[in-house]
Design an enzyme around this catalytic site. Structure first.
Site, PDB file in Angstrom:
ATOM      1  N   ASP A  30     -15.024 -10.194  -0.833  1.00  0.00           N
ATOM      2  CA  ASP A  30     -15.094  -9.238  -1.899  1.00  0.00           C
ATOM      3  C   ASP A  30     -16.386  -8.838  -2.413  1.00  0.00           C
ATOM      4  O   ASP A  30     -17.433  -9.549  -2.351  1.00  0.00           O
ATOM      5  CB  ASP A  30     -14.344  -9.926  -2.994  1.00  0.00           C
ATOM      6  CG  ASP A  30     -13.926  -8.714  -3.969  1.00  0.00           C
ATOM      7  OD1 ASP A  30     -12.781  -8.548  -4.426  1.00  0.00           O
ATOM      8  OD2 ASP A  30     -14.943  -8.286  -4.574  1.00  0.00           O
ATOM      9  N   ILE A  31     -16.640  -7.361  -2.423  1.00  0.00           N
ATOM     10  CA  ILE A  31     -17.954  -6.800  -2.789  1.00  0.00           C
ATOM     11  C   ILE A  31     -18.596  -7.243  -4.161  1.00  0.00           C
ATOM     12  O   ILE A  31     -19.664  -7.223  -4.579  1.00  0.00           O
ATOM     13  CB  ILE A  31     -17.939  -5.093  -2.785  1.00  0.00           C
ATOM     14  CG1 ILE A  31     -19.326  -4.758  -2.473  1.00  0.00           C
ATOM     15  CG2 ILE A  31     -17.298  -4.753  -3.955  1.00  0.00           C
ATOM     16  CD1 ILE A  31     -19.253  -3.295  -1.882  1.00  0.00           C
ATOM     17  N   ASN A  87      -2.795  -9.043  -7.267  1.00  0.00           N
ATOM     18  CA  ASN A  87      -2.894  -8.208  -8.502  1.00  0.00           C
ATOM     19  C   ASN A  87      -1.909  -7.071  -8.003  1.00  0.00           C
ATOM     20  O   ASN A  87      -1.838  -6.457  -7.001  1.00  0.00           O
ATOM     21  CB  ASN A  87      -4.133  -7.692  -8.944  1.00  0.00           C
ATOM     22  CG  ASN A  87      -4.989  -8.848  -9.376  1.00  0.00           C
ATOM     23  OD1 ASN A  87      -4.648  -9.752 -10.321  1.00  0.00           O
ATOM     24  ND2 ASN A  87      -6.292  -8.866  -9.208  1.00  0.00           N
ATOM     25  N   GLY A  93      -4.276  -5.389 -13.248  1.00  0.00           N
ATOM     26  CA  GLY A  93      -5.749  -5.101 -12.972  1.00  0.00           C
ATOM     27  C   GLY A  93      -5.992  -4.637 -11.555  1.00  0.00           C
ATOM     28  O   GLY A  93      -6.936  -4.688 -10.813  1.00  0.00           O
ATOM     29  N   GLN A  94      -4.889  -4.268 -10.584  1.00  0.00           N
ATOM     30  CA  GLN A  94      -4.815  -3.739  -9.348  1.00  0.00           C
ATOM     31  C   GLN A  94      -5.566  -2.545  -9.309  1.00  0.00           C
ATOM     32  O   GLN A  94      -5.313  -1.583 -10.135  1.00  0.00           O
ATOM     33  CB  GLN A  94      -3.236  -3.522  -8.747  1.00  0.00           C
ATOM     34  CG  GLN A  94      -3.459  -3.137  -7.306  1.00  0.00           C
ATOM     35  CD  GLN A  94      -1.974  -2.772  -6.581  1.00  0.00           C
ATOM     36  OE1 GLN A  94      -1.048  -3.315  -7.149  1.00  0.00           O
ATOM     37  NE2 GLN A  94      -2.192  -2.891  -5.125  1.00  0.00           N
ATOM     38  N   HIS A 100      -3.235  -6.419  -1.096  1.00  0.00           N
ATOM     39  CA  HIS A 100      -4.437  -7.472  -0.663  1.00  0.00           C
ATOM     40  C   HIS A 100      -4.277  -8.993  -1.531  1.00  0.00           C
ATOM     41  O   HIS A 100      -4.018  -8.942  -2.599  1.00  0.00           O
ATOM     42  CB  HIS A 100      -5.824  -6.962  -0.914  1.00  0.00           C
ATOM     43  CG  HIS A 100      -5.986  -6.459  -2.287  1.00  0.00           C
ATOM     44  ND1 HIS A 100      -5.425  -5.232  -2.715  1.00  0.00           N
ATOM     45  CD2 HIS A 100      -6.592  -6.844  -3.384  1.00  0.00           C
ATOM     46  CE1 HIS A 100      -5.818  -5.014  -4.013  1.00  0.00           C
ATOM     47  NE2 HIS A 100      -6.420  -6.072  -4.268  1.00  0.00           N
ATOM     48  N   HIS A 102      -6.312 -11.955  -2.935  1.00  0.00           N
ATOM     49  CA  HIS A 102      -7.609 -12.563  -3.156  1.00  0.00           C
ATOM     50  C   HIS A 102      -7.587 -14.239  -2.929  1.00  0.00           C
ATOM     51  O   HIS A 102      -6.565 -14.653  -3.455  1.00  0.00           O
ATOM     52  CB  HIS A 102      -7.742 -12.376  -4.647  1.00  0.00           C
ATOM     53  CG  HIS A 102      -7.927 -11.204  -5.417  1.00  0.00           C
ATOM     54  ND1 HIS A 102      -9.312 -10.594  -5.493  1.00  0.00           N
ATOM     55  CD2 HIS A 102      -7.201 -10.268  -5.662  1.00  0.00           C
ATOM     56  CE1 HIS A 102      -8.997  -9.317  -6.009  1.00  0.00           C
ATOM     57  NE2 HIS A 102      -7.620  -8.923  -6.098  1.00  0.00           N
TER      58      HIS A 102
HETATM   59  P1  5GP Z   1      -7.940  -5.434  -7.076  1.00  0.00           P
HETATM   60  O1  5GP Z   1      -8.527  -5.233  -8.457  1.00  0.00           O
HETATM   61  O2  5GP Z   1      -7.316  -4.365  -6.773  1.00  0.00           O
HETATM   62  O3  5GP Z   1      -6.865  -6.709  -7.405  1.00  0.00           O
HETATM   63  O4  5GP Z   1      -8.743  -5.871  -6.306  1.00  0.00           O
HETATM   64  C1  5GP Z   1      -9.621  -5.042  -5.420  1.00  0.00           C
HETATM   65  C2  5GP Z   1     -10.967  -5.651  -4.886  1.00  0.00           C
HETATM   66  O5  5GP Z   1     -11.843  -4.902  -3.950  1.00  0.00           O
HETATM   67  C3  5GP Z   1     -11.851  -6.008  -6.174  1.00  0.00           C
HETATM   68  O6  5GP Z   1     -11.979  -7.572  -6.348  1.00  0.00           O
HETATM   69  C4  5GP Z   1     -13.095  -5.380  -5.651  1.00  0.00           C
HETATM   70  O7  5GP Z   1     -14.079  -5.939  -6.077  1.00  0.00           O
HETATM   71  C5  5GP Z   1     -12.950  -5.106  -4.131  1.00  0.00           C
HETATM   72  N1  5GP Z   1     -13.675  -4.032  -3.628  1.00  0.00           N
HETATM   73  C6  5GP Z   1     -13.342  -2.705  -3.999  1.00  0.00           C
HETATM   74  N2  5GP Z   1     -14.410  -1.950  -3.029  1.00  0.00           N
HETATM   75  C7  5GP Z   1     -14.658  -2.734  -2.052  1.00  0.00           C
HETATM   76  C8  5GP Z   1     -15.353  -2.476  -0.927  1.00  0.00           C
HETATM   77  O8  5GP Z   1     -15.816  -1.318  -0.734  1.00  0.00           O
HETATM   78  N3  5GP Z   1     -15.626  -3.455  -0.242  1.00  0.00           N
HETATM   79  C9  5GP Z   1     -15.210  -4.684  -0.465  1.00  0.00           C
HETATM   80  N4  5GP Z   1     -15.494  -5.712   0.333  1.00  0.00           N
HETATM   81  N5  5GP Z   1     -14.545  -5.098  -1.512  1.00  0.00           N
HETATM   82  C10 5GP Z   1     -14.270  -4.058  -2.427  1.00  0.00           C
END
Ligand code: 5GP
Ligand code: ZN
Length: 114
Positions: A30-31, A87, A93-94, A100, A102
């Site tokens: 994760d970034i 999520n 918070g998606q 995906h 986590h």
């Molecule tokens: P969500 O919020 O949808 O459950 O998770 C999305 C995740 O993707 C977040 O934890 C966010 O930090 C990660 N993310 C968003 N953009 C990027 C990216 O460009 N590269 C990577 N490696 N992770 C990302």
């Protein structure tokens, strides 16, 4: 989907730190990590969320779960414990509409989550 961030990562069009790959899945860091280990496991085909992935009924969700455990093993957190989170929707918070998991660990996790 050409405008989907995670489809583009799966296609190699956007760089990511890959930690594990199979024919149908990809795991990358994760970034914006929320724990010492924070890896995302995605199906390479596009599904908007967990419900869509579950409905595919082709074993892909089970493969994502299996890869999550393999990531935990290779990151050294399988013994200490880890959390796997999908999520789903705005209250959870998606932010990326490509399913995906986590994989979080390397520190004690709080419960209930915020
Ligand atoms: P969500 O919020 O949808 O459950 O998770 C999305 C995740 O993707 C977040 O934890 C966010 O930090 C990660 N993310 C968003 N953009 C990027 C990216 O460009 N590269 C990577 N490696 N992770 C990302
Ligand atoms: Zn996608």
């Amino acid at each position: 989907m050409s405008d989907c961030l995670f489809c583009r990562i799966a296609a190699g069009e956007i760089p990511a730190t890959r930690v594990l790959e199979s024919e149908r899945t990809l795991a990358f860091r994760d970034i914006n990590p929320q724990a010492p280990v924070h890896v995302l496991v995605i199906p390479k085909p596009h599904y908007a969320d967990l419900a869509g992935l579950a409905a595919a009924d082709d074993g892909l969700l089970a493969e994502v779960a299996g890869q999550a455990h393999k990531v935990a093993q290779s990151e050294g957190i399988a013994e200490t414990g880890y959390r796997v989170v999908f999520n789903t929707g705005s209250h959870a918070g998606q932010t990326v509409d490509h399913a995906h998991a986590h994989v979080l660990g390397g520190r004690p996790m709080t419960w209930p989550p915020g």
